[in-house]
Design an enzyme around this catalytic site. Structure first.
Site, PDB file in Angstrom:
ATOM      1  N   LYS A  96      -7.082  -4.855  -6.674  1.00 53.76           N
ATOM      2  CA  LYS A  96      -7.831  -4.528  -5.441  1.00 53.76           C
ATOM      3  C   LYS A  96      -7.640  -3.040  -5.190  1.00 53.76           C
ATOM      4  CE  LYS A  96      -7.937  -3.879  -1.343  1.00 53.76           C
ATOM      5  NZ  LYS A  96      -8.474  -2.621  -0.788  1.00 53.76           N
ATOM      6  N   GLY A 150       1.192   1.662  -1.398  1.00 56.29           N
ATOM      7  CA  GLY A 150       0.447   2.085  -0.219  1.00 56.29           C
ATOM      8  C   GLY A 150       1.405   2.419   0.906  1.00 56.29           C
ATOM      9  N   SER A 151       0.938   2.296   2.113  1.00 52.94           N
ATOM     10  CA  SER A 151       1.740   2.728   3.260  1.00 52.94           C
ATOM     11  C   SER A 151       2.823   1.711   3.607  1.00 52.94           C
ATOM     12  CB  SER A 151       0.832   2.936   4.468  1.00 52.94           C
ATOM     13  OG  SER A 151       0.267   1.686   4.831  1.00 52.94           O
ATOM     14  N   THR A 152       3.853   2.193   4.266  1.00 52.46           N
ATOM     15  CA  THR A 152       4.935   1.315   4.711  1.00 52.46           C
ATOM     16  C   THR A 152       4.406   0.294   5.718  1.00 52.46           C
ATOM     17  OG1 THR A 152       6.610   2.954   4.231  1.00 52.46           O
ATOM     18  CG2 THR A 152       7.142   1.357   5.951  1.00 52.46           C
ATOM     19  N   GLU A 163       5.669  -0.491  -3.191  1.00 56.14           N
ATOM     20  CA  GLU A 163       5.913   0.950  -3.374  1.00 56.14           C
ATOM     21  C   GLU A 163       5.245   1.617  -2.190  1.00 56.14           C
ATOM     22  OE1 GLU A 163       7.757   2.032  -5.775  1.00 56.14           O
ATOM     23  OE2 GLU A 163       7.829   0.146  -6.884  1.00 56.14           O
ATOM     24  N   CYS A 198       2.989  10.427  -2.611  1.00 59.35           N
ATOM     25  CA  CYS A 198       4.063   9.694  -1.928  1.00 59.35           C
ATOM     26  C   CYS A 198       5.374  10.467  -1.995  1.00 59.35           C
ATOM     27  CB  CYS A 198       4.223   8.322  -2.554  1.00 59.35           C
ATOM     28  SG  CYS A 198       4.409   8.383  -4.338  1.00 59.35           S
ATOM     29  N   GLU A 230       5.101  10.484   7.822  1.00 59.72           N
ATOM     30  CA  GLU A 230       4.431  10.859   6.578  1.00 59.72           C
ATOM     31  C   GLU A 230       3.026  11.352   6.912  1.00 59.72           C
ATOM     32  OE1 GLU A 230       3.166   7.738   3.848  1.00 59.72           O
ATOM     33  OE2 GLU A 230       3.902   8.956   2.182  1.00 59.72           O
TER      34      GLU A 230
HETATM   35  P1  NAD Z   1      -2.705   1.833   2.772  1.00 58.58           P
HETATM   36  O1  NAD Z   1      -1.443   1.091   2.988  1.00 58.58           O
HETATM   37  O2  NAD Z   1      -3.555   2.119   3.946  1.00 58.58           O
HETATM   38  O3  NAD Z   1      -3.632   1.050   1.751  1.00 58.58           O
HETATM   39  C1  NAD Z   1      -3.175   0.687   0.469  1.00 58.58           C
HETATM   40  C2  NAD Z   1      -3.975  -0.492  -0.027  1.00 58.58           C
HETATM   41  O4  NAD Z   1      -3.728  -1.607   0.823  1.00 58.58           O
HETATM   42  C3  NAD Z   1      -5.481  -0.275  -0.017  1.00 58.58           C
HETATM   43  O5  NAD Z   1      -6.051  -0.859  -1.155  1.00 58.58           O
HETATM   44  C4  NAD Z   1      -5.905  -1.013   1.235  1.00 58.58           C
HETATM   45  O6  NAD Z   1      -7.231  -1.473   1.196  1.00 58.58           O
HETATM   46  C5  NAD Z   1      -4.934  -2.177   1.229  1.00 58.58           C
HETATM   47  N1  NAD Z   1      -4.752  -2.826   2.532  1.00 58.58           N
HETATM   48  C6  NAD Z   1      -4.864  -2.265   3.760  1.00 58.58           C
HETATM   49  N2  NAD Z   1      -4.654  -3.208   4.711  1.00 58.58           N
HETATM   50  C7  NAD Z   1      -4.389  -4.371   4.075  1.00 58.58           C
HETATM   51  C8  NAD Z   1      -4.101  -5.699   4.501  1.00 58.58           C
HETATM   52  N3  NAD Z   1      -4.027  -6.016   5.801  1.00 58.58           N
HETATM   53  N4  NAD Z   1      -3.888  -6.642   3.568  1.00 58.58           N
HETATM   54  C9  NAD Z   1      -3.949  -6.345   2.256  1.00 58.58           C
HETATM   55  N5  NAD Z   1      -4.236  -5.117   1.791  1.00 58.58           N
HETATM   56  C10 NAD Z   1      -4.453  -4.136   2.688  1.00 58.58           C
HETATM   57  O7  NAD Z   1      -2.298   3.161   1.995  1.00 58.58           O
HETATM   58  P2  NAD Z   1      -3.239   4.334   1.520  1.00 58.58           P
HETATM   59  O8  NAD Z   1      -3.627   5.107   2.721  1.00 58.58           O
HETATM   60  O9  NAD Z   1      -4.300   3.804   0.618  1.00 58.58           O
HETATM   61  O10 NAD Z   1      -2.259   5.181   0.594  1.00 58.58           O
HETATM   62  C11 NAD Z   1      -1.372   6.099   1.089  1.00 58.58           C
HETATM   63  C12 NAD Z   1       0.017   5.518   1.134  1.00 58.58           C
HETATM   64  O11 NAD Z   1       0.415   5.105  -0.170  1.00 58.58           O
HETATM   65  C13 NAD Z   1       1.055   6.535   1.561  1.00 58.58           C
HETATM   66  O12 NAD Z   1       1.921   5.960   2.493  1.00 58.58           O
HETATM   67  C14 NAD Z   1       1.795   6.854   0.265  1.00 58.58           C
HETATM   68  O13 NAD Z   1       3.105   7.317   0.431  1.00 58.58           O
HETATM   69  C15 NAD Z   1       1.748   5.550  -0.431  1.00 58.58           C
HETATM   70  N6  NAD Z   1       1.994   5.708  -1.871  1.00 58.58           N
HETATM   71  C16 NAD Z   1       3.201   5.299  -2.383  1.00 58.58           C
HETATM   72  C17 NAD Z   1       3.470   5.458  -3.745  1.00 58.58           C
HETATM   73  C18 NAD Z   1       4.767   4.978  -4.333  1.00 58.58           C
HETATM   74  O14 NAD Z   1       4.830   4.840  -5.553  1.00 58.58           O
HETATM   75  N7  NAD Z   1       5.791   4.687  -3.540  1.00 58.58           N
HETATM   76  C19 NAD Z   1       2.515   6.034  -4.583  1.00 58.58           C
HETATM   77  C20 NAD Z   1       1.306   6.446  -4.035  1.00 58.58           C
HETATM   78  C21 NAD Z   1       1.050   6.269  -2.671  1.00 58.58           C
END
Ligand code: NAD
Length: 497
Positions: free
Chosen positions: A191, A244-246, A267, A302, A401
């Site tokens: 996804k 994605g985000s925390t 992650e 990240c 962040e």
């Molecule tokens: P996000 O958490 O908003 O979204 C990530 C993914 O989750 C997207 O595909 C989104 O559609 C999905 N998502 C959102 N709401 C959801 C829900 N309720 N249920 C299921 N899936 C859902 O993050 P973002 O804005 O896409 O990315 C940025 C974040 O990613 C930053 O916090 C960054 O630090 C983190 N990140 C971490 C790493 C790592 O390896 N630790 C690497 C890259 C990015």
């Protein structure tokens, strides 16, 4: 590297055929509802393609397909050596289609084309290749049993894996998951982020060409709260891997608890400290690295070195060196191979970053570089790399962040104080230390609560080392053989002799 010019890339962008549909059982198809959303390029605001907006119905279909493919054994029971060959072919196809994938990535999320090609695509291919090459070299265990027993400790594929990925490194984050997930024999549903779905969609076709059987790798573009949530709550998804985000990471743990207790590997975000001691071996190198650590990928990283901790005795000399270094990081057209700072992913993210810059002003930090939106006339979303000096670790720009090119500089007087400030964050993804004192380097590295620590460099590492976070930066690890644990179950089989 490429010899293509900006004009070449522009021309290719104008004629590029872009696929926006979902991919289930080896075929592109519209969302079951027929719904789509517009994929807008942050480079210049152009509409790239209508993308399938998948939801619960598509998740049902994709999971059923992934489950029956898994149960059929067509991939899950294939000999590791045979899976290896297919994975290597998959990596080769990613390399061969590198220019196309890089162009999609740049148009979709705004990163410079040179990075998309030289870093994202090549690292993505490498992640697939590395995992594939490893799979026939991993052995199981025989337990230290009594004479009349044989205890086998084996790993087996877990089944159906849902991989939910972010928009900042769409192709690479997908491949960090796909490499070990597919190599170990699972069926995977990807996804991608609604902000950058295009390379994930394209990847599925390359997987089929490589010989990955239909149904083993499905892709469902769409929103998090619709199709993402449906996958996370699904009773027949065995493992959910997420970057994605925390905030969303925590939500996914709830979804797992509310459904089938699927394994959840996260992650998440970071607010990484980059600590420069007065005895750093090369202050110029440290200054250049500090600038790159916040400007690379528009700060949408990240592990961005977003908190620069500088020993007060050198701060007046060092900060101007970082300011000079960041001037070499200039927003420009991402299709120009000379550009090293592209567009932020969309206007929402740009406005978010600008509001943090405003908050830096409001809380009394001192702006010493950047601070503004630029290139507005292009229709794209560009912000100058920005530095605030005189930041306290209590300010919002030091705690939250930002996920954009905004650096907070914080002074310290002793190693103990540096470590205390560095660890005073909910995150624990990465950290860096600059010193020529070997003991100080080791002691500081040990004291830092972070999944990766770099000494006298920023952002080292390759596929051989695990990557992931302490604290609210996540659990589990991508990359290295440790990543394989996420995609396998451990079984003990006792045989009475
Ligand atoms: P996000 O958490 O908003 O979204 C990530 C993914 O989750 C997207 O595909 C989104 O559609 C999905 N998502 C959102 N709401 C959801 C829900 N309720 N249920 C299921 N899936 C859902 O993050 P973002 O804005 O896409 O990315 C940025 C974040 O990613 C930053 O916090 C960054 O630090 C983190 N990140 C971490 C790493 C790592 O390896 N630790 C690497 C890259 C990015």
């Amino acid at each position: 590297m490429t010899s293509l010019t900006r004009d070449d890339w522009e021309q290719r962008a104008n004629t590029l055929k872009i696929e926006g549909r979902a991919f289930i059982h080896g075929e592109y198809r519209a969302a079951a509802s027929g719904a789509t959303f517009e994929c807008i390029s942050p480079v210049d605001g152009r509409m790239l393609v209508e993308v399938a907006s998948c939801d619960l119905a598509d998740a049902e279909l994709a999971v059923q397909d992934a489950r029956s493919t898994f149960n059929s054994g067509v991939w899950s029971r294939l000999a590791p050596v045979a899976r290896k060959a297919v994975m290597i072919r998959f990596a080769e196809l990613i390399d061969q289609h590198g220019e196309e994938l890089a162009l999609l990535e740049t148009l979709d999320m705004g990163k410079p084309i040179s990075d998309a090609l030289g870093i994202d695509v090549s690292s993505a291919a490498n992640a697939i290749r590395w995992s594939g090459e490893a799979i026939d070299k991993i052995y199981d265990e025989v337990a230290a049993t009594p004479h009349d027993q044989l205890g086998l400790v084996t790993r087996e594929p877990i089944g159906v894996v849902a991989a939910i990925v972010p928009w900042n490194f769409p192709l690479l984050m997908s491949c960090w998951k796909l490499g070990p997930a597919l190599s170990t024999g699972n069926s995977v549903i990807l996804k991608p982020s609604e902000k950058s779905p295009l390379t994930g969609i394209r990847l599925a076709q390359l997987a089929i060409e490589a010989g990955i059987p239909a149904g083993v790798f499905n892709v469902l573009p769409g929103y998090g709260h619709t199709v993402g949530k449906a996958l996370a709550l699904h009773m027949d998804v065995d493992t959910l891997v997420f970057t994605g985000s925390t905030k969303i990471a925590k939500q996914l743990m709830i979804y797992a608890g509310e459904s089938n207790m699927k394994r959840v590997w996260l992650e998440a975000g970071g607010k990484s400290p980059n600590i420069v001691f007065a005895d750093a071996p090369d202050l110029q190198a440290a200054a250049e690295a500090a600038a790159g650590a916040i400007a690379f990928n528009q700060g949408e990283v990240c592990t961005a070195g977003s908190r620069l901790l500088v020993e007060n005795s050198i701060k007046d000399k060092f900060v101007p060196m970082v300011v000079a270094a960041i001037k070499t990081w200039k927003p420009g057209n991402p299709l120009d191979p000379a550009t090293n700072v592209g567009a932020l992913v969309d206007s929402t993210q740009m406005n978010n970053v600008l509001s943090y810059i405003q908050s830096g002003h409001d809380e009394g930090a001192k702006l010493v570089a950047g601070g503004k939106r630029v290139m507005e006339e292009t229709g794209g979303t560009y912000v100058e790399p920005t530095i605030f000096d005189g930041v306290s670790n209590a300010m919002r720009i030091a705690r939250e962040e930002i996920f954009g090119p905004v650096l907070s500089v914080i002074g310290f007087d002793s190693a103990e104080e540096a470590v205390a400030i560095a660890n005073d964050t909910p995150y624990g993804l990465a950290a860096a230390v600059w010193t020529s004192n070997l003991s100080k380097a080791h002691l500081t590295a040990k004291a830092l609560r972070a999944g990766s620590v770099w000494v006298n460099q920023y952002d080292g590492g390759d596929m051989t080392a695990p990557f992931g976070g302490f604290k609210q930066s996540g659990n589990g690890r991508d990359k290295s053989l440790h990543a394989f644990d996420k995609y396998t179950e451990l079984k003990a089989t006792w045989i009475k002799l």
